[in-house]
Every structure is written in structure tokens, then in C-alpha cells.
Design a protein around this motif. Structure first.
Motif, PDB file in Angstrom:
ATOM      1  N   GLN A 390      15.211  50.953  37.856  1.00 53.49           N
ATOM      2  CA  GLN A 390      14.688  50.529  39.149  1.00 53.49           C
ATOM      3  C   GLN A 390      14.032  49.197  38.976  1.00 53.49           C
ATOM      4  OE1 GLN A 390      11.780  53.730  39.871  1.00 53.49           O
ATOM      5  NE2 GLN A 390      13.177  55.013  39.769  1.00 53.49           N
ATOM      6  N   ALA A 391      13.357  48.687  37.956  1.00 49.72           N
ATOM      7  CA  ALA A 391      12.962  47.523  37.883  1.00 49.72           C
ATOM      8  C   ALA A 391      13.976  46.511  37.802  1.00 49.72           C
ATOM      9  CB  ALA A 391      12.256  47.424  36.582  1.00 49.72           C
ATOM     10  N   ARG A 392      14.962  46.611  37.003  1.00 49.59           N
ATOM     11  CA  ARG A 392      16.167  45.889  37.075  1.00 49.59           C
ATOM     12  C   ARG A 392      16.908  45.733  38.413  1.00 49.59           C
ATOM     13  NH1 ARG A 392      20.319  47.422  34.345  1.00 49.59           N
ATOM     14  NH2 ARG A 392      19.561  49.647  33.629  1.00 49.59           N
ATOM     15  N   MET A 393      16.968  46.872  39.195  1.00 46.21           N
ATOM     16  CA  MET A 393      17.356  46.655  40.393  1.00 46.21           C
ATOM     17  C   MET A 393      16.689  45.729  41.646  1.00 46.21           C
ATOM     18  SD  MET A 393      18.908  50.582  40.941  1.00 46.21           S
ATOM     19  CE  MET A 393      20.150  50.246  42.443  1.00 46.21           C
ATOM     20  N   ALA A 398      15.931  41.402  44.899  1.00 48.96           N
ATOM     21  CA  ALA A 398      15.024  40.065  45.420  1.00 48.96           C
ATOM     22  C   ALA A 398      15.620  39.033  45.671  1.00 48.96           C
ATOM     23  CB  ALA A 398      13.810  40.039  44.348  1.00 48.96           C
ATOM     24  N   SER A 399      16.857  38.841  44.833  1.00 52.99           N
ATOM     25  CA  SER A 399      17.862  37.733  45.185  1.00 52.99           C
ATOM     26  C   SER A 399      18.447  37.553  46.253  1.00 52.99           C
ATOM     27  CB  SER A 399      18.551  37.428  43.810  1.00 52.99           C
ATOM     28  OG  SER A 399      19.822  38.356  44.111  1.00 52.99           O
ATOM     29  N   PHE A 400      18.447  38.543  47.093  1.00 53.32           N
ATOM     30  CA  PHE A 400      19.315  38.709  48.253  1.00 53.32           C
ATOM     31  C   PHE A 400      18.416  38.515  49.680  1.00 53.32           C
ATOM     32  CE2 PHE A 400      21.798  42.620  46.272  1.00 53.32           C
ATOM     33  CZ  PHE A 400      22.408  41.511  45.469  1.00 53.32           C
ATOM     34  N   VAL A 401      16.995  38.160  49.259  1.00 55.93           N
ATOM     35  CA  VAL A 401      16.023  38.102  50.171  1.00 55.93           C
ATOM     36  C   VAL A 401      16.048  36.596  50.894  1.00 55.93           C
ATOM     37  CG1 VAL A 401      13.760  38.550  51.214  1.00 55.93           C
ATOM     38  CG2 VAL A 401      14.890  39.965  49.685  1.00 55.93           C
ATOM     39  N   THR A 402      16.029  36.174  52.006  1.00 54.56           N
ATOM     40  CA  THR A 402      15.759  34.943  52.768  1.00 54.56           C
ATOM     41  C   THR A 402      14.440  34.565  52.666  1.00 54.56           C
ATOM     42  OG1 THR A 402      16.571  33.444  54.374  1.00 54.56           O
ATOM     43  CG2 THR A 402      15.687  35.482  55.143  1.00 54.56           C
ATOM     44  N   VAL A 408      11.662  45.993  50.911  1.00 56.00           N
ATOM     45  CA  VAL A 408      10.837  47.029  50.730  1.00 56.00           C
ATOM     46  C   VAL A 408      11.360  47.744  49.653  1.00 56.00           C
ATOM     47  CG1 VAL A 408      10.547  49.347  51.827  1.00 56.00           C
ATOM     48  CG2 VAL A 408      10.169  47.322  53.078  1.00 56.00           C
ATOM     49  N   PHE A 409      10.764  48.255  48.481  1.00 57.15           N
ATOM     50  CA  PHE A 409      11.387  49.015  47.425  1.00 57.15           C
ATOM     51  C   PHE A 409      10.528  50.619  47.783  1.00 57.15           C
ATOM     52  CE2 PHE A 409       9.788  50.533  43.271  1.00 57.15           C
ATOM     53  CZ  PHE A 409      10.840  51.030  42.738  1.00 57.15           C
ATOM     54  N   SER A 410      11.454  51.386  47.506  1.00 56.55           N
ATOM     55  CA  SER A 410      10.923  52.803  47.799  1.00 56.55           C
ATOM     56  C   SER A 410      11.899  53.618  46.833  1.00 56.55           C
ATOM     57  CB  SER A 410      11.147  53.319  49.187  1.00 56.55           C
ATOM     58  OG  SER A 410      12.562  53.217  49.672  1.00 56.55           O
ATOM     59  N   ASN A 411      11.359  54.932  46.851  1.00 57.72           N
ATOM     60  CA  ASN A 411      12.025  56.025  46.105  1.00 57.72           C
ATOM     61  C   ASN A 411      11.261  57.407  46.238  1.00 57.72           C
ATOM     62  OD1 ASN A 411      10.032  56.573  43.765  1.00 57.72           O
ATOM     63  ND2 ASN A 411      10.807  54.679  43.061  1.00 57.72           N
ATOM     64  N   GLU A 421       3.927  51.370  39.253  1.00 58.00           N
ATOM     65  CA  GLU A 421       4.026  50.465  38.069  1.00 58.00           C
ATOM     66  C   GLU A 421       5.306  49.349  38.215  1.00 58.00           C
ATOM     67  OE1 GLU A 421       3.395  51.900  34.184  1.00 58.00           O
ATOM     68  OE2 GLU A 421       2.219  53.566  34.811  1.00 58.00           O
ATOM     69  N   VAL A 422       6.210  49.919  38.767  1.00 57.76           N
ATOM     70  CA  VAL A 422       7.405  49.042  38.866  1.00 57.76           C
ATOM     71  C   VAL A 422       6.999  48.134  40.040  1.00 57.76           C
ATOM     72  CG1 VAL A 422       9.638  48.803  40.081  1.00 57.76           C
ATOM     73  CG2 VAL A 422       9.290  50.768  38.506  1.00 57.76           C
TER      74      VAL A 422
END
Length: 485
Positions: A390-393, A398-402, A408-411, A421-422
């Protein structure tokens, strides 16, 4: 209690249990004067045998119940059954797993010695038999008879057929007191998962979560935006209630989803109220570019498209994307979305996005109400590996965000190792992003689930509506970030 009597390898403590050293067999392989039962000749036996085998595959091989009971690619003994028997197998499995600690405790209580180390098949027969007697609407005599027949037809369990008979008959006699004991002092299983919940949430909240895990989860619906102002009307038509978040929750007897009013017209889709929260954190999306990076089966993709975004839905599985496209077509949202089957780490968009949703792969421990096999098929080591993934994803997403855009990160994990923690590590290592705290008005009914960091941490114990049958949500985590200009 009378004197305890012993079977060859396992002692009996069932009152009145008769001593047996396994069924007598003649040279033709018969028990007494009757042949061993044939699943094709004894109604209901094939379904029980399938349940025993699948339960073993879950507990011993750590295989997922969803895969084993898939209607096209499931376990061969499951696929050989008629639809009615398949439904019975699923009911036995769900009940056995939800109450495994209590059921296994009955076996321990009713025997002098632990079952032999290699007697996993025997244990599965007993667990499934006890589940039917204590929790399912199946006649006791039928559950006992078919469990004994299953033991007799299994060469490794055959000599314990008398033990199966004694334990299950005693359970039938003592049903009321056993169920009362389960309520007063439930046995939580598997132990690693119970201990982890205690450590994370404290014993009181952990016990509340565990209680929710023992009850079948209700079904929630997300209305399309144009239907939301008519939520009360839809609730009346569907026999549902309107939740504080706007989701509908079905009440009353179980019904076939495809037969409900509005399904064919694409007025709503099935989505747990907690799972609907992450996509709502983007706010106004009209005309914006949005990416759903682990999109299938598509509930969150539908939310983004319905909110007016131009959506790119990415998923590693082409087959899962087919299901997503089918759902979007029913909802009339397929025109607002393009789908791409690709690995996130190899994906290179032609332009950045205003909104990026990463609902990352996780241990799924927040969905135990619906998938009680999860704690039996996952481990702490799995959680650690998934947290690293998840941390790597998240780093890649993040690199795709203008600049100025939202991430938003969720699971659906209950574990902070996969959530808080992530998110904290990401925030601490990315000066170009800031946490955008979730506000109470964005999470009506879930205000208490907003953490000091501004994250959303939902557990099955949230949303107490007074009746356990219609209370609770899936466990979910969500964190929102903004890319700075």
C-alpha cells in the motif's frame, strides 16, 4: 455427570454416551448388515460432504470462501450441487466460521482428550454438524444422521462415527444452555485476530466488533445523485431505512437484489455505507478528471462518474473490469468512464488528475461480517506485506495528482498498520502534500470515527441503530491529501 467413557483415540464426556471403537465392518466393507452410505443415495449427504471439504480448504489451505464457492470456478464438489444445496453449503460455512470459537469449544468440552492432531476432517464434520444444530433451521435428527453418514463414508473419520453421534446428540439436548453460554462468554477465534483487535481498540470496543462479526451484515444501497432527493420514497418502496449518510439499508426478510424496484432501471447499486465514504471526500467533481486506481468491482467508480467526473478506472484484472463495465452499463454511467486493465506501477497517464482514489488491496479484516473466512486465511505476516504494498502504491498514486488536486487513500482493513501508519508515513515524507482533515459534516453519523489526524477510521461497531440486525458497517479507513501548488 456419570463416569466418562472412552473411545479408542478420543474420550467422550457426553452423558449416556456408549463406548464404541468404530463401526464393525465385514469383508465387504459394510457396517453391520448395511452398506456404507452413498452420497448419491442419501439426500443431503453430498451437500454436507461439500461443506466439510470446503471448510477444510479454508482452515487448512487458507483458501478464500469466495473462490471456493464461485458459481463458475468454485470447488468441484460445490459445483456438482443444485442451487438449493449450494445455498445450504454457504449457510453452513458462514455459520461455522462466524461461530468457530464457540463450536470448537463445545468439542473440547464434550471430549476427554483433544481430537487427534491429524483428524481435521473429523473436526470439520463436527463443526458443521454443531453449526446446523445450534444455529440453523435444520432438524436435529437430520443434522446428526448426515454427519454420522459423512463420518462413515470417510475412511479417516469412520472409526469416530460413534463419537460424532454422541457429541451432536448431546449438543441437541443441551442446545439452550449452550447458546446461553455463548452469549455470556463467547469464545473468540482465531486467537491471533482476537488478540490483535484487543491491542488496537481495547477489550470493550474489540468485544463490540466481535459481536458484530457474528451477525449477518445488512445490505446497503447507494442511490444515484438524481434519486437522492427521493431517498425517503425509495426507502418505502424497497422496505429500507435511510442512514445518516444518505445510503439506504434494506430491512426485513432477505430478497433477491435483481428483483428489487429500481435495479433494472439503474437507480442504485449495492455498496456498504462505509465503503461509500472515501469517494464522497472529493466534494464537487463536476467536469473534473478523476482516477480510480483499483477500481473493480466499481462501486466507487460509479460514485465518481455519478458526481460528474470524467473517470479513468484502472484495475490489474481484465476479468474484474468486465464486471465493472457491466455494472456501469446498468447504471447508465459507462459513457463517463474509460477502463484500463494495467498494473498501477506501469501506468502512465497522459495528463494528471484532479482527483485520485486509491482504494488499495488489503487484508480485508474490515469485511469479516460478510467474509468470516478472512481471519482464518490471513495472518499478521500478510498484514505487514500488504501495508508495504500500500505504501508503494500510494507513492505511485501521488505522482498522478495535479497541483491543487486531491488524493484519497482508503482500504477495508481494521488494522492501523495498513491505514493510519501508511498515511502518516506518506504525510511525513511528502512536503508537497498536506492532510485535508475529514470534517464532521462530511461524515454524518460517523463524526466519532474521525481521528485526531483528521482520518476516518470506521469499525463494524459504528452506527448503532438499536437493533443488531440493522446496525454496524464494514470496517474502513480513509485519509485525504491535497497536492500543494
Amino acid at each position: 455427570m456419570g463416569p466418562r467413557r472412552r473411545q479408542r483415540a478420543v474420550g467422550l464426556s457426553a452423558p449416556g454416551a456408549k463406548r464404541r471403537n468404530g463401526p464393525r465392518r465385514n469383508r465387504q466393507g459394510k457396517t453391520g448388515n448395511r452398506p456404507l452410505p452413498d452420497a448419491a443415495e442419501k439426500p443431503g449427504l453430498a451437500a454436507r460432504q461439500a461443506a466439510h471439504r470446503i471448510l477444510g480448504a479454508i482452515l487448512d489451505a487458507k483458501s478464500s470462501m469466495d473462490g471456493l464457492t464461485d458459481e463458475f470456478h468454485g470447488h468441484p464438489h460445490y459445483l456438482a450441487l443444485e442451487p438449493r444445496d449450494r445455498a445450504l453449503v454457504r449457510a453452513i460455512l458462514l455459520t461455522s466460521l462466524r461461530n468457530y470459537g464457540d463450536l470448537d469449544g463445545v468439542i473440547a468440552r464434550f471430549t476427554d482428550k483433544p481430537l487427534p492432531a491429524g483428524a481435521t476432517g473429523l473436526r470439520n464434520i463436527l463443526i458443521a454438524g454443531l453449526a446446523q444444530i445450534l444455529f440453523l433451521d435444520i432438524p436435529d435428527h437430520s443434522a446428526v444422521d448426515l454427519a454420522v453418514a459423512a463420518a462413515q463414508s470417510d475412511p479417516r473419520a469412520r472409526r469416530f462415527a460413534g463419537l460424532v453421534n454422541a457429541i451432536l446428540r448431546r449438543a441437541a439436548r443441551e442446545k439452550d444452555s449452550l447458546l446461553a453460554g455463548f452469549t455470556e462468554t463467547p469464545v473468540r477465534a482465531p486467537r491471533w485476530f482476537a488478540e490483535r483487535l484487543d491491542a488496537i481498540f481495547g477489550p470493550e470496543t474489540a468485544a463490540a466488533i466481535d459481536a458484530c462479526h457474528r451477525i449477518e451484515a445488512p445490505i446497503d444501497l447507494t442511490l444515484k445523485r438524481k434519486e437522492q432527493e427521493k431517498a425517503a420514497d425509495w426507502a418505502e418502496r424497497l422496505g429500507a431505512i435511510v442512514l445518516p449518510t444518505g445510503s439506504l439499508r434494506l430491512t426485513g426478510p432477505s430478497r433477491d437484489i435483481v428483483d428489487l424496484d429500481g435495479f433494472g432501471a439503474g437507480s442504485w447499486w449495492v455498496q456498504d455505507a462505509a465503503a461509500a465514504m472515501p469517494a464522497r471526500l472529493f466534494g464537487d467533481l463536476a467536469g473534473k478528471r478523476a482516477a480510480d486506481l483499483c477500481a473493480a468491482p466499481g462501486g466507487k467508480t460509479a460514485q465518481l462518474a455519478d458526481a460528474g467526473a470524467h473517470v479513468t478506472a484502472l484495475d490489474l484484472s481484465a476479468n474484474r473490469l468486465k464486471r465493472l463495465v457491466s455494472n456501469l452499463e446498468r447504471l447508465g454511467l459507462d459513457g463517463a468512464c474509460r477502463t484500463i486493465a494495467a498494473d498501477l506501477f506501469a501506468f502512465a497517464p497522459d495528463a494528471p488528475f484532479d482527483a485520485v482514489l486509491l482504494d488499495a488491496p488489503c487484508s480485508s479484516t474490515g469485511t469479516v461480517r460478510r467474509h468470516p473466512d478472512v481471519p482464518f486465511t490471513k495472518s499478521p505476516a500478510d498484514i505487514e506485506k500488504l501495508a508495504d504494498l500500500q505504501a508503494r502504491m500510494l507513492e505511485k498514486a501521488a505522482s498522478f495528482v495535479t497541483p491543487g488536486g486531491l488524493l484519497v487513500f482508503s482500504n477495508c482493513s481494521l488494522d492501523p498498520l495498513e491505514g493510519e501508519e501508511v498515511a502518516r508515513r506518506f504525510a511525513g515524507s511528502h512536503r508537497d502534500f498536506e492532510i485535508v482533515p475529514v470534517r464532521g459534516e462530511e461524515a454524518p453519523g460517523f463524526e466519532a470515527a474521525i481521528t485526531a489526524d483528521g482520518f476516518l477510521r470506521l469499525t463494524p461497531a459504528h452506527l448503532d441503530l438499536g437493533d443488531p440486525a440493522i446496525s454496524g458497517v464494514d470496517g474502513f479507513f480513509a485519509a485525504r491529501f491535497r497536492r500543494l501548488l
